[in-house]
Design a protein around this motif. Structure first.
Motif, mmCIF file in Angstrom:
data_model
loop_
_atom_site.group_PDB
_atom_site.id
_atom_site.type_symbol
_atom_site.label_atom_id
_atom_site.label_comp_id
_atom_site.label_asym_id
_atom_site.label_seq_id
_atom_site.Cartn_x
_atom_site.Cartn_y
_atom_site.Cartn_z
ATOM 1 N N ARG A 21 0.821 -1.224 0.000
ATOM 2 C CA ARG A 21 0.000 0.000 0.000
ATOM 3 C C ARG A 21 0.850 1.268 0.000
ATOM 4 N NH1 ARG A 21 -3.121 -0.036 4.866
ATOM 5 N NH2 ARG A 21 -1.888 -1.812 5.565
ATOM 6 N N MET A 22 1.976 1.244 0.720
ATOM 7 C CA MET A 22 2.838 2.424 0.727
ATOM 8 C C MET A 22 3.400 2.679 -0.668
ATOM 9 S SD MET A 22 6.309 3.469 0.791
ATOM 10 C CE MET A 22 7.190 2.029 1.366
ATOM 11 N N GLU A 23 3.771 1.610 -1.372
ATOM 12 C CA GLU A 23 4.268 1.765 -2.738
ATOM 13 C C GLU A 23 3.186 2.345 -3.653
ATOM 14 O OE1 GLU A 23 6.973 -1.139 -0.747
ATOM 15 O OE2 GLU A 23 4.804 -0.876 -0.816
ATOM 16 N N GLU A 24 1.946 1.936 -3.434
ATOM 17 C CA GLU A 24 0.837 2.467 -4.234
ATOM 18 C C GLU A 24 0.634 3.957 -3.967
ATOM 19 O OE1 GLU A 24 -2.357 -0.116 -3.091
ATOM 20 O OE2 GLU A 24 -1.344 -1.877 -3.926
ATOM 21 N N VAL A 25 0.762 4.345 -2.702
ATOM 22 C CA VAL A 25 0.635 5.765 -2.340
ATOM 23 C C VAL A 25 1.771 6.562 -2.972
ATOM 24 C CG1 VAL A 25 0.825 7.398 -0.413
ATOM 25 C CG2 VAL A 25 -0.682 5.405 -0.224
ATOM 26 N N ALA A 26 2.984 6.028 -2.897
ATOM 27 C CA ALA A 26 4.133 6.723 -3.488
ATOM 28 C C ALA A 26 3.946 6.903 -4.989
ATOM 29 C CB ALA A 26 5.418 5.944 -3.192
ATOM 30 N N ALA A 27 3.487 5.844 -5.662
ATOM 31 C CA ALA A 27 3.275 5.934 -7.112
ATOM 32 C C ALA A 27 2.209 6.981 -7.445
ATOM 33 C CB ALA A 27 2.870 4.566 -7.657
ATOM 34 N N LYS A 28 1.166 7.037 -6.648
ATOM 35 C CA LYS A 28 0.072 7.998 -6.854
ATOM 36 C C LYS A 28 0.589 9.433 -6.824
ATOM 37 C CE LYS A 28 -4.128 9.524 -4.407
ATOM 38 N NZ LYS A 28 -5.017 9.201 -3.254
ATOM 39 N N HIS A 29 1.572 9.681 -5.935
ATOM 40 C CA HIS A 29 2.073 11.043 -5.746
ATOM 41 C C HIS A 29 3.419 11.285 -6.429
ATOM 42 C CE1 HIS A 29 -1.150 11.978 -2.966
ATOM 43 N NE2 HIS A 29 -0.927 10.819 -2.368
ATOM 44 N N GLY A 30 3.904 10.302 -7.172
ATOM 45 C CA GLY A 30 5.194 10.457 -7.834
ATOM 46 C C GLY A 30 6.347 10.531 -6.853
ATOM 47 N N ALA A 31 6.182 9.927 -5.686
ATOM 48 C CA ALA A 31 7.212 9.975 -4.650
ATOM 49 C C ALA A 31 8.215 8.838 -4.828
ATOM 50 C CB ALA A 31 6.579 9.881 -3.267
ATOM 51 N N GLY A 184 3.425 2.828 11.632
ATOM 52 C CA GLY A 184 2.435 1.767 11.572
ATOM 53 C C GLY A 184 1.738 1.658 10.231
ATOM 54 N N GLN A 185 1.377 0.416 9.870
ATOM 55 C CA GLN A 185 0.673 0.187 8.611
ATOM 56 C C GLN A 185 -0.705 0.839 8.598
ATOM 57 O OE1 GLN A 185 -2.161 -1.965 8.012
ATOM 58 N NE2 GLN A 185 -2.471 -2.447 10.171
ATOM 59 N N ASP A 186 -1.246 1.105 9.769
ATOM 60 C CA ASP A 186 -2.556 1.747 9.852
ATOM 61 C C ASP A 186 -2.478 3.261 9.665
ATOM 62 O OD1 ASP A 186 -1.178 1.940 12.253
ATOM 63 O OD2 ASP A 186 -2.953 1.756 13.503
ATOM 64 N N ARG A 187 -1.281 3.789 9.362
ATOM 65 C CA ARG A 187 -1.139 5.229 9.108
ATOM 66 C C ARG A 187 -0.814 5.523 7.643
ATOM 67 N NH1 ARG A 187 -3.432 5.073 13.102
ATOM 68 N NH2 ARG A 187 -3.033 6.114 15.087
ATOM 69 N N ILE A 188 -0.868 4.496 6.808
ATOM 70 C CA ILE A 188 -0.565 4.718 5.394
ATOM 71 C C ILE A 188 -1.599 5.647 4.762
ATOM 72 C CG2 ILE A 188 -0.315 3.605 3.133
ATOM 73 C CD1 ILE A 188 0.817 1.152 4.630
ATOM 74 N N ALA A 189 -2.851 5.534 5.178
ATOM 75 C CA ALA A 189 -3.883 6.449 4.656
ATOM 76 C C ALA A 189 -3.563 7.890 5.030
ATOM 77 C CB ALA A 189 -5.260 6.051 5.180
ATOM 78 N N ASP A 190 -3.014 8.097 6.230
ATOM 79 C CA ASP A 190 -2.622 9.453 6.642
ATOM 80 C C ASP A 190 -1.434 9.950 5.820
ATOM 81 O OD1 ASP A 190 -4.625 9.442 8.500
ATOM 82 O OD2 ASP A 190 -3.324 9.175 10.244
ATOM 83 N N LEU A 195 0.600 13.615 1.702
ATOM 84 C CA LEU A 195 1.201 13.866 0.388
ATOM 85 C C LEU A 195 0.226 14.557 -0.556
ATOM 86 C CD1 LEU A 195 3.231 10.561 -0.085
ATOM 87 C CD2 LEU A 195 4.112 12.832 0.516
ATOM 88 N N SER A 196 -1.072 14.422 -0.271
ATOM 89 C CA SER A 196 -2.105 15.105 -1.068
ATOM 90 C C SER A 196 -2.288 16.552 -0.645
ATOM 91 C CB SER A 196 -3.445 14.387 -0.909
ATOM 92 O OG SER A 196 -3.391 13.058 -1.366
ATOM 93 N N GLY A 197 -1.631 16.949 0.456
ATOM 94 C CA GLY A 197 -1.774 18.301 0.970
ATOM 95 C C GLY A 197 -3.003 18.515 1.814
ATOM 96 N N LYS A 198 -3.627 17.410 2.268
ATOM 97 C CA LYS A 198 -4.853 17.506 3.054
ATOM 98 C C LYS A 198 -4.619 17.390 4.556
ATOM 99 C CE LYS A 198 -7.534 15.615 -0.782
ATOM 100 N NZ LYS A 198 -8.319 14.461 -1.281
ATOM 101 N N LEU A 199 -3.396 17.068 4.950
ATOM 102 C CA LEU A 199 -3.070 17.002 6.382
ATOM 103 C C LEU A 199 -1.870 17.882 6.678
ATOM 104 C CD1 LEU A 199 -3.305 13.247 7.485
ATOM 105 C CD2 LEU A 199 -4.813 15.116 8.119
#
Length: 199
Positions: A21-31, A184-190, A195-199
């Motif tokens: 999931r972290m890799e998916e988040v990174a890909a989404k944001h070009g990180a 924690g894996q439960d903070r990947i959504a955060d 990275l979306s600029g919402k937090l």
């Protein structure tokens, strides 16, 4: 471009439950991501934590319940008492470090492959044949298991020192290039929201 330093142990059930999931988040944001495997038990000792075998029974009971709930929630098989845990996490960590240096494969798949081997497949990731097969499955040269052992050992030790100096105390632990920390894996959504600029 955003960057994530990923501190983890190839023996951590919570790193296993992170999946990719972290890799998916990174890909989404070009990180970009730097994988930093480390000895999490040594990290506990340096940062005020307690290894699982030394924890109070009430903590271990909750850990078992929480791992079971999380694995069901995520649809991921998990054996609470794997046949080969704990084991020596160094060989798999050295392989990840060598693979990262060599390039050419999928580091997320490699990392998750080792974690899945422990927590869902009853494999001993300290064994050379398992390390080689996991490297090959993720698109890397299995000979990386033989090369770069000295550099791997040095980087593995350096990752621990860096983790302590940067406020890491558990696994998985994610630090952005702006020093925003997520444990924690439960903070990947955060992490995604940040990275979306919402937090």
């Amino acid at each position: 471009m955003a960057h994530i330093d990923y501190f983890f142990s190839t023996l951590s059930p919570y790193a296993y439950l992170a999946g990719t999931r972290m890799e998916e988040v990174a890909a989404k944001h070009g990180a970009t991501i730097t994988y930093k495997p480390l000895d999490v038990v040594a990290l506990f000792g340096r940062t005020g934590g307690t290894p699982p075998k030394e924890r109070h029974p009430s903590r271990m009971e909750l850990r078992a319940q929480e791992l079971t709930r999380q694995s069901k929630k995520l649809g991921m098989p998990l054996n609470l008492q794997p046949a080969f845990w704990p084991t020596n996490g160094a060989p798999s960590s050295y392989a990840i470090i060598a693979a990262q240096n060599a390039g050419g494969g999928d580091l997320g798949k490699l990392t998750h492959g080792f974690l899945r081997a422990v927590w869902a497949e009853e494999k001993d990731i300290s064994q050379d044949d398992i390390v080689r097969a996991t490297l090959e499955d993720a698109g890397f040269d299995p000979a990386l298991a033989d090369s770069g052992l000295l550099a791997g050992a040095e980087t593995y030790a350096a990752n621990l020192e860096e983790a302590v100096s940067r406020g890491v105390f558990g696994a998985p632990f994610y630090i952005t290039d702006t020093d925003e920390r997520f444990w924690g894996q439960d903070r990947i959504a955060d992490l995604d929201l940040y990275l979306s600029g919402k937090l």
